[in-house]
Design an enzyme around this catalytic site. Structure first.
Site, PDB file in Angstrom:
ATOM      1  N   ARG A 158      16.518 -54.005  28.526  1.00  0.00           N
ATOM      2  CA  ARG A 158      17.236 -53.010  27.752  1.00  0.00           C
ATOM      3  C   ARG A 158      16.765 -51.614  28.162  1.00  0.00           C
ATOM      4  N   SER A 162      14.093 -38.066   1.725  1.00  0.00           N
ATOM      5  CA  SER A 162      15.383 -38.376   1.116  1.00  0.00           C
ATOM      6  C   SER A 162      15.444 -39.840   0.691  1.00  0.00           C
ATOM      7  N   SER A 163      15.016 -40.733   1.593  1.00  0.00           N
ATOM      8  CA  SER A 163      15.105 -42.157   1.252  1.00  0.00           C
ATOM      9  C   SER A 163      14.199 -42.503   0.089  1.00  0.00           C
ATOM     10  N   SER A 210      27.554 -61.195  -1.887  1.00  0.00           N
ATOM     11  CA  SER A 210      27.435 -62.038  -3.073  1.00  0.00           C
ATOM     12  C   SER A 210      28.371 -61.581  -4.187  1.00  0.00           C
ATOM     13  N   GLU A 232      12.101 -52.305   7.311  1.00  0.00           N
ATOM     14  CA  GLU A 232      13.281 -51.461   7.482  1.00  0.00           C
ATOM     15  C   GLU A 232      14.519 -52.293   7.842  1.00  0.00           C
ATOM     16  N   LYS A 277      20.378 -68.388   1.158  1.00  0.00           N
ATOM     17  CA  LYS A 277      21.485 -67.481   0.862  1.00  0.00           C
ATOM     18  C   LYS A 277      22.767 -67.956   1.530  1.00  0.00           C
ATOM     19  N   HIS A 321      21.260 -42.597  19.405  1.00  0.00           N
ATOM     20  CA  HIS A 321      22.229 -43.570  18.875  1.00  0.00           C
ATOM     21  C   HIS A 321      21.571 -44.409  17.784  1.00  0.00           C
ATOM     22  N   TRP A 367      14.023 -45.413  19.875  1.00  0.00           N
ATOM     23  CA  TRP A 367      13.908 -45.090  18.444  1.00  0.00           C
ATOM     24  C   TRP A 367      12.548 -45.519  17.929  1.00  0.00           C
ATOM     25  N   THR A 422      16.532 -67.120   3.890  1.00  0.00           N
ATOM     26  CA  THR A 422      17.822 -66.627   4.375  1.00  0.00           C
ATOM     27  C   THR A 422      18.824 -67.768   4.425  1.00  0.00           C
ATOM     28  N   ASP A 429      25.051 -42.618 -15.757  1.00  0.00           N
ATOM     29  CA  ASP A 429      24.862 -41.958 -14.459  1.00  0.00           C
ATOM     30  C   ASP A 429      23.551 -42.469 -13.883  1.00  0.00           C
ATOM     31  N   HIS A 460       5.925 -59.558  15.298  1.00  0.00           N
ATOM     32  CA  HIS A 460       6.842 -60.290  16.194  1.00  0.00           C
ATOM     33  C   HIS A 460       7.584 -59.340  17.119  1.00  0.00           C
ATOM     34  N   HIS A 461       7.488 -58.053  16.867  1.00  0.00           N
ATOM     35  CA  HIS A 461       8.053 -57.086  17.810  1.00  0.00           C
ATOM     36  C   HIS A 461       7.056 -56.764  18.919  1.00  0.00           C
ATOM     37  N   HIS A 508       9.790 -53.489  10.467  1.00  0.00           N
ATOM     38  CA  HIS A 508      10.390 -54.761  10.095  1.00  0.00           C
ATOM     39  C   HIS A 508      10.975 -54.733   8.680  1.00  0.00           C
ATOM     40  N   TYR A 518      15.199 -55.199   6.980  1.00  0.00           N
ATOM     41  CA  TYR A 518      15.701 -55.874   5.782  1.00  0.00           C
ATOM     42  C   TYR A 518      16.266 -54.872   4.792  1.00  0.00           C
TER      43      TYR A 518
HETATM   44  C1  HEA Z   1      23.250 -49.954  12.517  1.00  0.00           C
HETATM   45  C2  HEA Z   1      22.863 -49.775  13.685  1.00  0.00           C
HETATM   46  C3  HEA Z   1      23.658 -49.808  14.943  1.00  0.00           C
HETATM   47  C4  HEA Z   1      25.012 -49.811  15.138  1.00  0.00           C
HETATM   48  C5  HEA Z   1      26.131 -49.785  14.118  1.00  0.00           C
HETATM   49  C6  HEA Z   1      25.217 -49.848  16.551  1.00  0.00           C
HETATM   50  C7  HEA Z   1      26.471 -49.853  17.158  1.00  0.00           C
HETATM   51  C8  HEA Z   1      26.679 -49.964  18.518  1.00  0.00           C
HETATM   52  N1  HEA Z   1      25.718 -50.019  19.494  1.00  0.00           N
HETATM   53 FE1  HEA Z   1      23.719 -49.885  19.187  1.00  0.00          FE
HETATM   54  N2  HEA Z   1      21.725 -49.762  18.887  1.00  0.00           N
HETATM   55  C9  HEA Z   1      21.065 -49.768  17.682  1.00  0.00           C
HETATM   56  C10 HEA Z   1      21.666 -49.806  16.442  1.00  0.00           C
HETATM   57  C11 HEA Z   1      23.032 -49.824  16.234  1.00  0.00           C
HETATM   58  N3  HEA Z   1      24.010 -49.851  17.201  1.00  0.00           N
HETATM   59  C12 HEA Z   1      19.663 -49.734  17.873  1.00  0.00           C
HETATM   60  C13 HEA Z   1      18.595 -49.747  16.785  1.00  0.00           C
HETATM   61  C14 HEA Z   1      19.445 -49.703  19.251  1.00  0.00           C
HETATM   62  C15 HEA Z   1      18.104 -49.695  19.985  1.00  0.00           C
HETATM   63  C16 HEA Z   1      17.797 -48.344  20.506  1.00  0.00           C
HETATM   64  C17 HEA Z   1      16.568 -48.311  21.324  1.00  0.00           C
HETATM   65  O1  HEA Z   1      16.439 -49.120  22.243  1.00  0.00           O
HETATM   66  O2  HEA Z   1      15.714 -47.461  21.052  1.00  0.00           O
HETATM   67  C18 HEA Z   1      20.766 -49.742  19.853  1.00  0.00           C
HETATM   68  C19 HEA Z   1      20.979 -49.760  21.220  1.00  0.00           C
HETATM   69  C20 HEA Z   1      22.211 -49.994  21.815  1.00  0.00           C
HETATM   70  C21 HEA Z   1      22.388 -50.307  23.180  1.00  0.00           C
HETATM   71  C22 HEA Z   1      21.286 -50.500  24.203  1.00  0.00           C
HETATM   72  C23 HEA Z   1      20.960 -49.233  24.841  1.00  0.00           C
HETATM   73  C24 HEA Z   1      19.838 -49.393  25.785  1.00  0.00           C
HETATM   74  O3  HEA Z   1      19.026 -50.308  25.622  1.00  0.00           O
HETATM   75  O4  HEA Z   1      19.780 -48.569  26.680  1.00  0.00           O
HETATM   76  C25 HEA Z   1      23.735 -50.448  23.392  1.00  0.00           C
HETATM   77  C26 HEA Z   1      24.358 -50.775  24.678  1.00  0.00           C
HETATM   78  O5  HEA Z   1      25.389 -51.250  24.756  1.00  0.00           O
HETATM   79  C27 HEA Z   1      24.386 -50.222  22.136  1.00  0.00           C
HETATM   80  C28 HEA Z   1      25.741 -50.282  21.916  1.00  0.00           C
HETATM   81  C29 HEA Z   1      26.340 -50.174  20.671  1.00  0.00           C
HETATM   82  C30 HEA Z   1      27.776 -50.194  20.486  1.00  0.00           C
HETATM   83  C31 HEA Z   1      28.798 -50.329  21.555  1.00  0.00           C
HETATM   84  C32 HEA Z   1      27.972 -50.053  19.127  1.00  0.00           C
HETATM   85  C33 HEA Z   1      29.309 -50.024  18.459  1.00  0.00           C
HETATM   86  O6  HEA Z   1      29.355 -50.941  17.403  1.00  0.00           O
HETATM   87  C34 HEA Z   1      29.620 -48.655  17.974  1.00  0.00           C
HETATM   88  C35 HEA Z   1      31.051 -48.614  17.511  1.00  0.00           C
HETATM   89  C36 HEA Z   1      31.453 -47.327  16.937  1.00  0.00           C
HETATM   90  C37 HEA Z   1      32.163 -46.407  17.582  1.00  0.00           C
HETATM   91  C38 HEA Z   1      32.505 -46.589  19.004  1.00  0.00           C
HETATM   92  C39 HEA Z   1      32.552 -45.189  16.877  1.00  0.00           C
HETATM   93  C40 HEA Z   1      33.989 -44.876  17.087  1.00  0.00           C
HETATM   94  C41 HEA Z   1      34.075 -43.492  17.571  1.00  0.00           C
HETATM   95  C42 HEA Z   1      35.070 -43.066  18.256  1.00  0.00           C
HETATM   96  C43 HEA Z   1      36.181 -43.937  18.681  1.00  0.00           C
HETATM   97  C44 HEA Z   1      35.076 -41.670  18.594  1.00  0.00           C
HETATM   98  C45 HEA Z   1      35.593 -41.446  19.930  1.00  0.00           C
HETATM   99  C46 HEA Z   1      35.688 -40.024  20.068  1.00  0.00           C
HETATM  100  C47 HEA Z   1      36.010 -39.419  21.178  1.00  0.00           C
HETATM  101  C48 HEA Z   1      36.251 -40.198  22.419  1.00  0.00           C
HETATM  102  C49 HEA Z   1      36.131 -37.936  21.176  1.00  0.00           C
HETATM  103  N4  HEA Z   1      23.432 -49.951  21.184  1.00  0.00           N
HETATM  104  C1  HEA Z   2      19.628 -56.088   9.861  1.00  0.00           C
HETATM  105  C2  HEA Z   2      18.691 -56.157  10.672  1.00  0.00           C
HETATM  106  C3  HEA Z   2      17.932 -57.376  11.112  1.00  0.00           C
HETATM  107  C4  HEA Z   2      17.805 -58.625  10.531  1.00  0.00           C
HETATM  108  C5  HEA Z   2      18.406 -59.136   9.264  1.00  0.00           C
HETATM  109  C6  HEA Z   2      16.958 -59.377  11.415  1.00  0.00           C
HETATM  110  C7  HEA Z   2      16.584 -60.699  11.157  1.00  0.00           C
HETATM  111  C8  HEA Z   2      15.657 -61.394  11.920  1.00  0.00           C
HETATM  112  N1  HEA Z   2      15.057 -60.961  13.078  1.00  0.00           N
HETATM  113 FE1  HEA Z   2      15.429 -59.208  14.031  1.00  0.00          FE
HETATM  114  N2  HEA Z   2      15.556 -57.340  14.812  1.00  0.00           N
HETATM  115  C9  HEA Z   2      16.293 -56.296  14.330  1.00  0.00           C
HETATM  116  C10 HEA Z   2      17.061 -56.312  13.194  1.00  0.00           C
HETATM  117  C11 HEA Z   2      17.162 -57.397  12.336  1.00  0.00           C
HETATM  118  N3  HEA Z   2      16.599 -58.617  12.495  1.00  0.00           N
HETATM  119  C12 HEA Z   2      16.179 -55.150  15.182  1.00  0.00           C
HETATM  120  C13 HEA Z   2      16.853 -53.800  14.967  1.00  0.00           C
HETATM  121  C14 HEA Z   2      15.336 -55.521  16.223  1.00  0.00           C
HETATM  122  C15 HEA Z   2      14.915 -54.731  17.455  1.00  0.00           C
HETATM  123  C16 HEA Z   2      14.114 -53.530  17.224  1.00  0.00           C
HETATM  124  C17 HEA Z   2      13.838 -52.847  18.521  1.00  0.00           C
HETATM  125  O1  HEA Z   2      13.001 -53.355  19.279  1.00  0.00           O
HETATM  126  O2  HEA Z   2      14.480 -51.823  18.794  1.00  0.00           O
HETATM  127  C18 HEA Z   2      14.954 -56.905  15.943  1.00  0.00           C
HETATM  128  C19 HEA Z   2      14.075 -57.613  16.742  1.00  0.00           C
HETATM  129  C20 HEA Z   2      13.571 -58.860  16.408  1.00  0.00           C
HETATM  130  C21 HEA Z   2      12.481 -59.477  17.084  1.00  0.00           C
HETATM  131  C22 HEA Z   2      11.663 -58.883  18.240  1.00  0.00           C
HETATM  132  C23 HEA Z   2      12.298 -59.193  19.534  1.00  0.00           C
HETATM  133  C24 HEA Z   2      11.607 -58.525  20.651  1.00  0.00           C
HETATM  134  O3  HEA Z   2      11.632 -57.296  20.735  1.00  0.00           O
HETATM  135  O4  HEA Z   2      11.038 -59.255  21.471  1.00  0.00           O
HETATM  136  C25 HEA Z   2      12.269 -60.697  16.484  1.00  0.00           C
HETATM  137  C26 HEA Z   2      11.227 -61.662  16.864  1.00  0.00           C
HETATM  138  O5  HEA Z   2      10.816 -62.461  16.158  1.00  0.00           O
HETATM  139  C27 HEA Z   2      13.244 -60.804  15.413  1.00  0.00           C
HETATM  140  C28 HEA Z   2      13.362 -61.892  14.544  1.00  0.00           C
HETATM  141  C29 HEA Z   2      14.202 -61.930  13.451  1.00  0.00           C
HETATM  142  C30 HEA Z   2      14.268 -63.062  12.532  1.00  0.00           C
HETATM  143  C31 HEA Z   2      13.499 -64.340  12.628  1.00  0.00           C
HETATM  144  C32 HEA Z   2      15.175 -62.705  11.574  1.00  0.00           C
HETATM  145  C33 HEA Z   2      15.551 -63.532  10.375  1.00  0.00           C
HETATM  146  O6  HEA Z   2      15.567 -62.768   9.212  1.00  0.00           O
HETATM  147  C34 HEA Z   2      16.861 -64.233  10.539  1.00  0.00           C
HETATM  148  C35 HEA Z   2      17.023 -65.317   9.523  1.00  0.00           C
HETATM  149  C36 HEA Z   2      18.400 -65.925   9.501  1.00  0.00           C
HETATM  150  C37 HEA Z   2      18.753 -67.128   9.980  1.00  0.00           C
HETATM  151  C38 HEA Z   2      17.800 -68.004  10.684  1.00  0.00           C
HETATM  152  C39 HEA Z   2      20.164 -67.613   9.888  1.00  0.00           C
HETATM  153  C40 HEA Z   2      20.568 -68.287   8.616  1.00  0.00           C
HETATM  154  C41 HEA Z   2      19.736 -69.442   8.266  1.00  0.00           C
HETATM  155  C42 HEA Z   2      20.171 -70.715   8.160  1.00  0.00           C
HETATM  156  C43 HEA Z   2      21.594 -71.088   8.352  1.00  0.00           C
HETATM  157  C44 HEA Z   2      19.164 -71.708   7.725  1.00  0.00           C
HETATM  158  C45 HEA Z   2      18.877 -72.806   8.669  1.00  0.00           C
HETATM  159  C46 HEA Z   2      18.359 -72.324   9.962  1.00  0.00           C
HETATM  160  C47 HEA Z   2      17.319 -72.843  10.638  1.00  0.00           C
HETATM  161  C48 HEA Z   2      16.303 -73.746  10.052  1.00  0.00           C
HETATM  162  C49 HEA Z   2      17.185 -72.489  12.086  1.00  0.00           C
HETATM  163  N4  HEA Z   2      14.026 -59.683  15.397  1.00  0.00           N
HETATM  164 CU   LIG Z   3      11.365 -57.637  12.828  1.00  0.00          CU
END
Ligand code: HEA
Ligand code: HEA
Ligand SMILES: [Cu+2]
Ligand code: CUA
Lengths: 266, 289, 523
Positions: free
Chosen positions: C448, C167-168, C266, C253, C329, C75, C140, C326, C104, C300-301, C251, C255
């Protein structure tokens, strides 16, 4: 409209009843039973509230503008698009707020890293999928694994209150003493986590991690493995029994006899 | 290309899809082979054949377009940006392996050896293990058994000199190209190719020496792992670079380049210098210190 | 330019499937990317629905725990590499040449290859579902040693990641070359739309970190098959080293997954506020700062892996700092709306929802950054809630906003506004229903990546699962709207939105095959 009303009533009832069923505390981080875990809880709440306040201000401004500055109200849009003063303010103010968060966090973290003066040393080894506890310098060592029966997991029987949170042998420790845990693993990564103690650390094969705690209150505290470790990662709970020092001594002697008995048979 | 614009946009091309099929076949074949099934080998070879066919074909297309004068200076500059950023991605790729080397040397091994917070690790899990780089760098489990490490002085030092010289000869060729001295251009390129090949031969001798006399291979703990991954990927890049140089040499002999328009030459030169610099890093951090 | 011979028969459009396979046109390729992302979204979402079905109630009902882990892993891989990244690259393909006034993309043939890698890479990845030992199930994040226990799927997984990385990287190189080299005269860097700016920085991040991932997984491969000891303590290696490598990629990634959304938002906010974007240059600097900081926060992860105190503190402070740019923004967007004359068409609704919910996700991110508290949050559903808030109502909402905003330009037809609004409200309601309760169960202690949980988490998981199905169904409406708009609808004007500003709106809707054959004049 009638349906909307019904729906709203449904939502209201649920909002008020659900937490009561689950208990409000279950919705938040546990306060825990150590000084550190209390501090962590405090930090958590502090930052949560700061975020809530900032959120209210920011979203408040936004929704105000959405309500008042809409085209249908016949406003003419302003044309300004820059203000160094404003931008300076909202760079510097968040920065100061962040410092306000960082200071207490740093203090707590430093305390967490202090393992000196520990009196009890326990080595914990993770296996797929159970834990081994070794009380160093005592010869006591045993395994601890899930004791929930399969019939409950596969929905053949109704689930008991401690479903998935019970083990055959609990980890027994005394209160009011500093306990140092040495964590390692025998196969893949695991993580040993007990929320009430605010302790979580990875168990890695070939390396040892340390953490320490002083428990303030006797009781049974439950936790689980917190690092994906394969098929039964979800079935690797931790149960700690914190007892008074006397009881702990008694348990220790009893255990020692048991262990040496086994040793003799061998 | 539509007549009004000037930037050349090729019309549809088959090469990309062939490339995808080729690379995918290679990877599937490789996977099957790694999973222990011999037919993987044949799939792998078919894939490689497609890839080679694709590379030759794709580049021929580009070369012939270039020779027909279709590319203007803006296209040229797109190619340049492309090559620059490609090389940057390669830099990052090597950075990982260098990073791994630094990490194990400054964190993992000392920890296993009981320094600082590693005390418990050393006492309980690896008693008696002393971390000394490179002598005990096949880890506390002595993975791969006793081994001797590579010494820097000898072939590696010579190879450093060779590769540095090849950089010079290439620059010489480049200058010659700019000054329209064909003889020197070809001589310079030829020397570069020759030096590159000698480097590869020496490297092969070194590997043989490591395997047979030093008992050093990929399986010799972290020392062997980092050593062979770094030098191996580098060697692979030298090979590619040498092949590209040969192509450039061939094109120079055919009189393809002129002082203004020789992007392909420059791209290969950049690449070669990059490979050169990586080697310097290798020599210092892998062989020497 | 000189009168060199050019290929003359370019404007022939081969028809049928070959047109799409051979195409070098940025719009065709953009369309391919976007459709690919759409298909993958349904596949990845379907996997999420399997996860949510199993978690509907305590106990094991539908799937084996191992398969559950595969679903979690696949997923995430599908959603990140197969949906958000390709969708953004698709947007980049469609929009960047038009926005900078070029004909292009800079390297059209390579552009084609960047796309046509993806179907192959994902076929390889998805085919592992039917292999001995099952699909990858180590998360993942692919942490060893667990990921090394993968069965036959293992090399397929690694190679498919290499392939996606290729590709990327090529896609990113193309974007950079286009932005640096294809701008119309007068289009200086500081005049570029923010979408172009954010993509320029994103592309830089991609080129910097995809090779790092490639190197990391290569080490996994050699550890498994060639006897190396990178992640094996007995050989002097270290499993934690993989985590450092992975998050050095991982990380930045995240962003990569959000910066282009910032660009989209924007573009949309000023249009519907009918007021120029507030603080253009500070937006650019903020984006650059976020990108810079993203390289020094990766650990931080890994707060719980046992990093020395000084390291924990450094990574905590660095991570907290990201809130500052952030915040700039967010404040700038809000100020752009202030005193505007707003209307609320579907793209604007999505953009506003993006700001609110991304900020909520950012706040929880900030909480996670507080190391001592992260010991409690780490690897719980609180983290899952955090990243779904920034990814689903963050990245995905921004992509949808972009689709509604530019669909009229792309197709020449207006989308049905009422349906769009319905889609918006359904999505917003259900996305919160799905992910908000996850904060609570996470804080209450639900880890999780588990297929089964103890009883105190039951209520909120049930709500989340209901939300997930609701959200999924709402997306079928989205698919319907997109197809309907392509098929026909009210004709769109060139300008489309009365507040829209930018070169793409000076072209006809739909735009000609080659966007700008004669470079436009930029004042
Ligand atoms: C961009 C990234 C992205 C997006 C869009 C989503 C979208 C969603 N994610 Fe995802 N998710 C991740 C990135 C993302 N996730 C990542 C990085 C993890 C961590 C994995 C890891 O731990 O390694 C994670 C893990 C994760 C978990 C935790 C799993 C676990 O820890 O075991 C869960 C649980 O609820 C979850 C739920 C969902 C749900 C409900 C959506 C929904 O928003 C999805 C909605 C979309 C649909 C539902 C599609 C519609 C399709 C249909 C309606 C078709 C139906 C067809 C038939 C029935 C034939 N996600
Ligand atoms: C689009 C993707 C995205 C983005 C934008 C961010 C943004 C941020 N993330 Fe997140 N993060 C993920 C995707 C993302 N993250 C994913 C996928 C994981 C889990 C991966 C995995 O384990 O599978 C993760 C996990 C993750 C962790 C690890 C958690 C753990 O596993 O224990 C942490 C810890 O520091 C973190 C921090 C942050 C912070 C500080 C930001 C900051 O950039 C956020 C900054 C924004 C704001 C703060 C809000 C706006 C600000 C204001 C309004 C200003 C005023 C505010 C204050 C002074 C408070 N993220
Ligand atoms: Cu991070
Ligand atoms: Cu042990 Cu998860």
């Amino acid at each position: 409209m009638r349906y909307l009303n019904k729906f709203l009533i449904f939502v209201m009832i649920n909002i008020s009843v659900l937490p009561a069923q689950a208990g409000w505390l279950d919705l938040n981080m546990p306060k825990g039973v150590t000084d550190i875990s209390n501090e962590v809880f405090g930090l958590h709440m502090l930052i949560l509230w700061i975020c809530v306040v900032i959120g209210v201000i920011v979203f408040g401004a936004m929704f105000w503008s959405i309500l008042m500055h809409r085209k249908s109200k016949g406003v003419t849009p302003a044309t300004w698009h820059e203000s160094t003063k404003l931008e300076f303010i909202w760079t510097i103010v968040p920065f100061i707020i962040l410092i306000g968060m960082a200071v207490p966090a740093t203090k707590t973290l430093i305390k967490m890293y202090d393992h000196s003066d520990s009196e009890i040393h326990i080595k914990i080894t993770g296996y797929q999928w159970l834990w081994q506890y070794e009380y160093l310098n005592t010869g006591i060592s045993y395994y601890s694994k899930l004791s929930t029966p399969y019939s409950e997991i596969y929905n053949k029987k109704s689930k008991n209150v401690n479903y998935l949170q019970q083990v055959d042998n609990e980890l027994v420790v005394p209160i009011n003493k500093k306990i140092r845990f040495l964590l390692t693993s025998n196969d893949v990564l695991h993580a040993w986590w007990v929320p009430d103690l605010a302790l979580k650390r990875d168990a890695m094969p070939g390396y040892i991690n340390e953490m320490s705690t002083i428990i303030n209150k006797p009781g049974i505290y439950r936790g689980s493995c917190a690092e994906l470790c394969g098929r039964h990662h979800g079935f690797m709970p931790i149960v700690i029994k914190a007892v008074t020092e006397d009881e702990y001594e008694k348990w220790l002697t009893a255990r020692k006899v048991k262990t040496s008995g086994v040793a003799k048979i061998k | 290309m539509s007549e009004s614009g000037s930037y050349y946009i090729p019309h549809g091309s088959n090469w990309p899809i062939i490339a995808s099929i080729g690379v995918c076949t290679t990877m599937v074949g490789g996977s099957i082979l790694l999973n222990g099934s011999d037919i993987g080998k044949y799939i792998l070879f078919i894939g490689l054949a497609i890839v080679i066919y694709m590379i030759v074909g794709w580049f021929s297309t580009v070369v012939s377009e270039s020779e027909r004068g279709i590319y203007d200076s803006q296209v040229d500059s797109s190619f340049r940006w492309g090559m620059v950023w490609f090389i940057f991605s390669e830099v990052m790729f090597f950075a990982v392996f260098f990073g791994a080397l630094f990490y194990v040397r400054s964190y993992s091994l000392p920890w296993l050896g009981g320094e600082g917070t590693g005390l418990a690790t050393n006492t309980f899990l690896w008693p008696n293990y002393e971390a000394v780089w490179p002598q005990t760098a096949n880890g506390p489990g002595e993975i791969g058994g006793k081994f001797e490490h590579m010494s820097a002085w000898g072939l590696p030092a010579l190879n450093t000199a060779i590769l540095l010289t090849s950089g010079l000869t290439l620059t010489w060729a480049h200058h010659a190209l700019k000054e329209m001295k064909r003889g020197q251009l070809i001589a310079g390129l030829f020397l570069t190719v020759a030096l590159g090949s000698v480097f590869m031969i020496f490297q092969a001798i070194e590997y043989g020496h490591a395997f047979t006399e030093l008992n050093l291979n990929l399986g010799s703990g972290i020392y062997g792992s980092t050593f062979f991954m770094l030098t191996g990927f580098h060697g692979f890049h030298v090979t590619i670079g040498t092949i590209m140089l040969c192509v450039i040499l061939g094109r120079s002999i055919r009189g393809h380049f002129n002082p203004k328009n020789h992007f392909a030459f420059e791209a290969v030169a950049w690449y070669w210098h990059f490979v050169d610099v990586v080697w310097l890093g290798l020599f210092i951090f892998v062989y020497w210190i | 330019m000189s009168s060199v011979v050019k290929d003359t028969h370019h404007d022939d459009h081969p028809s049928g499937i070959m047109r799409w396979i051979r195409t070098t046109n940025h719009k065709d390729i953009g369309t391919l990317y976007l459709w690919f992302a759409m298909i993958m979204f349904f596949i990845g979402g379907f996997m999420a629905l399997i996860i949510r079905s199993e978690l509907f109630q305590p106990g094991l009902q539908f799937v084996d725990p191992q398969f559950f882990n595969s679903m979690t892993t696949m997923h995430a891989l599908v959603m990140l590499f197969g949906v958000v990244m390709p969708a953004f690259t698709g947007l980049a393909n469609w929009l960047i040449p038009m926005m900078v006034g070029g004909p292009d993309m800079a390297l059209p043939r390579m552009n084609n290859w960047s796309f046509w890698i993806l179907p192959f890479a994902f076929s390889m990845l998805l085919s592992t579902l039917w292999m001995d030992g099952g699909a990858p199930a180590g998360g993942w994040t692919l942490y060893p040693p667990l990921s090394l226990q993968t069965g036959d799927a293992f090399p397929f997984l690694i190679f498919s990641i290499h392939f996606m990385g290729l590709s990327s990287i090529m896609g990113a190189i193309n974007v950079i070359a286009t932005i640096l080299n294809m701008r119309a005269p007068g289009m200086t860097l500081m005049k570029m739309p923010l979408f172009v700016w954010t993509w320029l920085i994103t592309a830089f991040l991609l080129i910097a970190v995809m090779p790092v991932l490639a190197g990391g997984v290569t080490m996994l491969l050699t550890d498994k098959f060639f006897g190396t000891s990178f992640f094996n303590a007995a050989g002097g290696g270290d499993p934690v080293m993989f985590q450092h490598i992975f998050w050095f990629f991982g990380h930045p990634e995240v962003y990569i997954l959000i910066l282009p959304s910032f660009g989209v938002v924007s573009s949309i906010i000023p249009t519907f506020a009918r007021k120029p974007l507030f603080g253009y240059s500070s937006m650019v600097y903020a984006t650059a700062s976020i990108a810079f900081l993203s390289f020094i926060v990766w650990a931080h992860h890994m707060f719980t892996v046992g990093i020395p105190l000084a390291g924990e503190l450094f990574f905590m402070f660095a991570t907290m700092l990201i809130a500052v740019p952030t915040g700039v923004k967010v404040f700038n967007w809000v100020t752009t709306m202030w005193k505007g004359a707003m209307t609320f068409e579907t793209p604007m609704l999505f953009a506003i929802a993006f700001i609110v919910m991304f900020t909520i996700g950012g706040f929880s991110g900030l909480m996670l950054a507080i190391t001592p508290a992260d010991f409690q949050y780490h690897d719980t559903y609180f983290v899952v809630a955090h990243f779904h808030y920034v990814l689903v109502p963050g990245s995905i909402f921004a992509i949808m906003a972009a689709c509604y905003y530019w669909l009229p330009k792309w197709t020449g037809n207006m989308y049905p506004e009422t349906l769009g609004k319905i889609h918006f409200w359904l999505s917003t309601f259900f996305v919160n229903l799905t992910f908000f309760p996850m904060h609570f169960v996470g804080l209450a202690g639900m880890p999780r990546r588990i297929p089964d949980y103890s009883l105190q988490f039951a209520d909120y998981n049930m709500i989340a699962s209901i939300g997930a199905f609701g959200f999924g169904i709402a997306q079928i409406l989205f698919l319907y709207i997109v197809i309907k708009t392509i098929k026909g609808g009210k004709k769109a004007t060139d300008q489309v939105w009365d507040g829209a500003d930018g070169l793409e709106w000076t072209l006809p809707s739909p735009p000609p095959y080659h966007s700008f054959n004669t470079p436009p004049v930029v004042k």
